[in-house]
Scaffold this motif. Structure first.
Motif, PDB file in Angstrom:
ATOM      1  N   ALA A  67     -35.418  61.359  56.808  1.00 50.45           N
ATOM      2  CA  ALA A  67     -35.490  62.801  56.597  1.00 50.45           C
ATOM      3  C   ALA A  67     -34.466  63.246  55.555  1.00 50.45           C
ATOM      4  N   PHE A  68     -33.289  62.639  55.562  1.00 46.04           N
ATOM      5  CA  PHE A  68     -32.250  63.004  54.601  1.00 46.04           C
ATOM      6  C   PHE A  68     -32.701  62.693  53.182  1.00 46.04           C
ATOM      7  N   ILE A  69     -33.257  61.494  52.969  1.00 45.18           N
ATOM      8  CA  ILE A  69     -33.749  61.116  51.636  1.00 45.18           C
ATOM      9  C   ILE A  69     -34.888  62.025  51.218  1.00 45.18           C
ATOM     10  N   ARG A  70     -35.814  62.268  52.128  1.00 43.21           N
ATOM     11  CA  ARG A  70     -36.974  63.101  51.808  1.00 43.21           C
ATOM     12  C   ARG A  70     -36.541  64.516  51.433  1.00 43.21           C
ATOM     13  N   LYS A  71     -35.553  65.056  52.142  1.00 44.98           N
ATOM     14  CA  LYS A  71     -35.173  66.452  51.917  1.00 44.98           C
ATOM     15  C   LYS A  71     -34.227  66.623  50.737  1.00 44.98           C
ATOM     16  N   HIS A  72     -33.277  65.697  50.561  1.00 44.59           N
ATOM     17  CA  HIS A  72     -32.215  65.932  49.602  1.00 44.59           C
ATOM     18  C   HIS A  72     -32.296  65.100  48.329  1.00 44.59           C
ATOM     19  N   LEU A  73     -32.988  63.982  48.338  1.00 45.76           N
ATOM     20  CA  LEU A  73     -33.004  63.133  47.154  1.00 45.76           C
ATOM     21  C   LEU A  73     -34.334  63.121  46.419  1.00 45.76           C
ATOM     22  N   LEU A  74     -35.449  63.273  47.135  1.00 43.73           N
ATOM     23  CA  LEU A  74     -36.759  63.211  46.501  1.00 43.73           C
ATOM     24  C   LEU A  74     -37.272  64.609  46.195  1.00 43.73           C
ATOM     25  N   THR A  75     -37.880  64.738  45.026  1.00 46.38           N
ATOM     26  CA  THR A  75     -38.580  65.977  44.731  1.00 46.38           C
ATOM     27  C   THR A  75     -39.986  65.863  45.296  1.00 46.38           C
ATOM     28  N   GLU A  76     -40.724  66.954  45.284  1.00 46.55           N
ATOM     29  CA  GLU A  76     -42.097  66.914  45.805  1.00 46.55           C
ATOM     30  C   GLU A  76     -42.975  65.996  44.974  1.00 46.55           C
ATOM     31  N   GLU A  77     -42.740  65.937  43.666  1.00 44.95           N
ATOM     32  CA  GLU A  77     -43.531  65.047  42.796  1.00 44.95           C
ATOM     33  C   GLU A  77     -43.261  63.583  43.140  1.00 44.95           C
ATOM     34  N   ASP A  78     -41.990  63.253  43.407  1.00 43.95           N
ATOM     35  CA  ASP A  78     -41.652  61.876  43.788  1.00 43.95           C
ATOM     36  C   ASP A  78     -42.315  61.498  45.108  1.00 43.95           C
ATOM     37  N   GLU A  79     -42.293  62.416  46.058  1.00 42.91           N
ATOM     38  CA  GLU A  79     -42.900  62.137  47.356  1.00 42.91           C
ATOM     39  C   GLU A  79     -44.409  61.951  47.223  1.00 42.91           C
ATOM     40  N   GLN A  80     -45.062  62.780  46.409  1.00 41.41           N
ATOM     41  CA  GLN A  80     -46.499  62.624  46.189  1.00 41.41           C
ATOM     42  C   GLN A  80     -46.804  61.308  45.486  1.00 41.41           C
ATOM     43  N   ALA A  81     -45.950  60.887  44.546  1.00 36.85           N
ATOM     44  CA  ALA A  81     -46.162  59.612  43.850  1.00 36.85           C
ATOM     45  C   ALA A  81     -46.040  58.436  44.814  1.00 36.85           C
ATOM     46  N   ARG A  83     -46.695  58.659  48.110  1.00 34.50           N
ATOM     47  CA  ARG A  83     -47.787  58.752  49.081  1.00 34.50           C
ATOM     48  C   ARG A  83     -49.158  58.440  48.482  1.00 34.50           C
ATOM     49  N   LYS A  84     -49.349  58.664  47.188  1.00 31.50           N
ATOM     50  CA  LYS A  84     -50.680  58.590  46.579  1.00 31.50           C
ATOM     51  C   LYS A  84     -51.378  57.238  46.782  1.00 31.50           C
ATOM     52  N   PRO A  85     -50.733  56.086  46.542  1.00 32.11           N
ATOM     53  CA  PRO A  85     -51.448  54.813  46.756  1.00 32.11           C
ATOM     54  C   PRO A  85     -51.867  54.600  48.208  1.00 32.11           C
ATOM     55  N   LEU A  86     -51.037  55.015  49.122  1.00 36.02           N
ATOM     56  CA  LEU A  86     -51.355  54.810  50.528  1.00 36.02           C
ATOM     57  C   LEU A  86     -52.377  55.811  51.045  1.00 36.02           C
ATOM     58  N   GLN A  87     -52.459  56.977  50.428  1.00 31.79           N
ATOM     59  CA  GLN A  87     -53.391  58.005  50.884  1.00 31.79           C
ATOM     60  C   GLN A  87     -54.839  57.549  50.700  1.00 31.79           C
ATOM     61  N   SER A  88     -55.149  56.888  49.582  1.00 37.16           N
ATOM     62  CA  SER A  88     -56.527  56.420  49.371  1.00 37.16           C
ATOM     63  C   SER A  88     -56.883  55.330  50.381  1.00 37.16           C
ATOM     64  N   VAL A  89     -55.950  54.442  50.677  1.00 38.40           N
ATOM     65  CA  VAL A  89     -56.200  53.404  51.677  1.00 38.40           C
ATOM     66  C   VAL A  89     -56.425  54.047  53.039  1.00 38.40           C
ATOM     67  N   TYR A  90     -55.623  55.037  53.366  1.00 38.42           N
ATOM     68  CA  TYR A  90     -55.767  55.745  54.637  1.00 38.42           C
ATOM     69  C   TYR A  90     -57.115  56.456  54.717  1.00 38.42           C
ATOM     70  N   ASP A  91     -57.514  57.125  53.643  1.00 39.23           N
ATOM     71  CA  ASP A  91     -58.800  57.829  53.638  1.00 39.23           C
ATOM     72  C   ASP A  91     -59.966  56.857  53.801  1.00 39.23           C
ATOM     73  N   ASN A  92     -59.920  55.714  53.108  1.00 42.15           N
ATOM     74  CA  ASN A  92     -60.983  54.713  53.242  1.00 42.15           C
ATOM     75  C   ASN A  92     -61.043  54.157  54.659  1.00 42.15           C
ATOM     76  N   LEU A  93     -59.907  53.844  55.222  1.00 40.97           N
ATOM     77  CA  LEU A  93     -59.858  53.313  56.580  1.00 40.97           C
ATOM     78  C   LEU A  93     -60.372  54.335  57.583  1.00 40.97           C
ATOM     79  N   ARG A  94     -59.996  55.584  57.400  1.00 43.87           N
ATOM     80  CA  ARG A  94     -60.446  56.639  58.304  1.00 43.87           C
ATOM     81  C   ARG A  94     -61.957  56.828  58.228  1.00 43.87           C
TER      82      ARG A  94
END
Length: 141
Positions: A67-81, A83-94
């Motif tokens: 939570a500390f890294i997510r809130k204080h070190l990563l920007t929203e663009e970094d977090e989306q970058a 998450r993006k590869p894993l999101q497609s795998v998650y969507d396909n699996l779902r």
């Protein structure tokens, strides 16, 4: 905290505590509650001091490393970058799991004997014969 304990187990624990501590049980409970209150105050003071030192509003939950890294070190663009590869795998699996679930539901509905209250008819028009008894492990040995 006590989600997986039922009333009998809680009662047994209380009886065990009574047998171990005897007449001192109220004093032990009081000391335990005082210790928990002191620990909460210490945590509250530590987070207050840390938020004053860093100049940001930090909650106790924010001290978890993820939570500390997510809130204080990563920007929203970094977090989306990230998450993006894993999101497609998650969507396909779902979608695959949803498809399998729907197919199993269709098969269960087709094979449901309780739905219409009768046994399915065989090709000759009669009722289906009773299934043969399954051999047990004891019969095979």
């Amino acid at each position: 905290m006590l989600d997986n304990l039922n009333w009998w187990e809680i009662g047994a624990l209380l009886l065990l505590a009574l047998l171990i501590f005897g007449d001192r049980l109220p004093v032990v409970i009081n000391d335990g509650l005082r210790m928990v209150r002191n620990l909460r105050n210490m945590a509250r003071n530590a987070t207050g001091d840390l938020s004053r030192e860093l100049g940001t509003d930090i909650q106790l939950e924010d001290l978890h490393p993820k939570a500390f890294i997510r809130k204080h070190l990563l920007t929203e663009e970094d977090e989306q970058a990230i998450r993006k590869p894993l999101q497609s795998v998650y969507d396909n699996l779902r979608s695959d799991v949803t498809g399998v679930h729907n197919e199993l539901k269709d098969v269960a509905n087709a094979a449901d004997l309780r739905g219409n209250g009768t046994r399915p008819a065989t090709a000759t028009g009669g009722t289906a014969p009773a299934p043969a008894p399954r051999p047990s492990y004891d019969d095979a040995t």
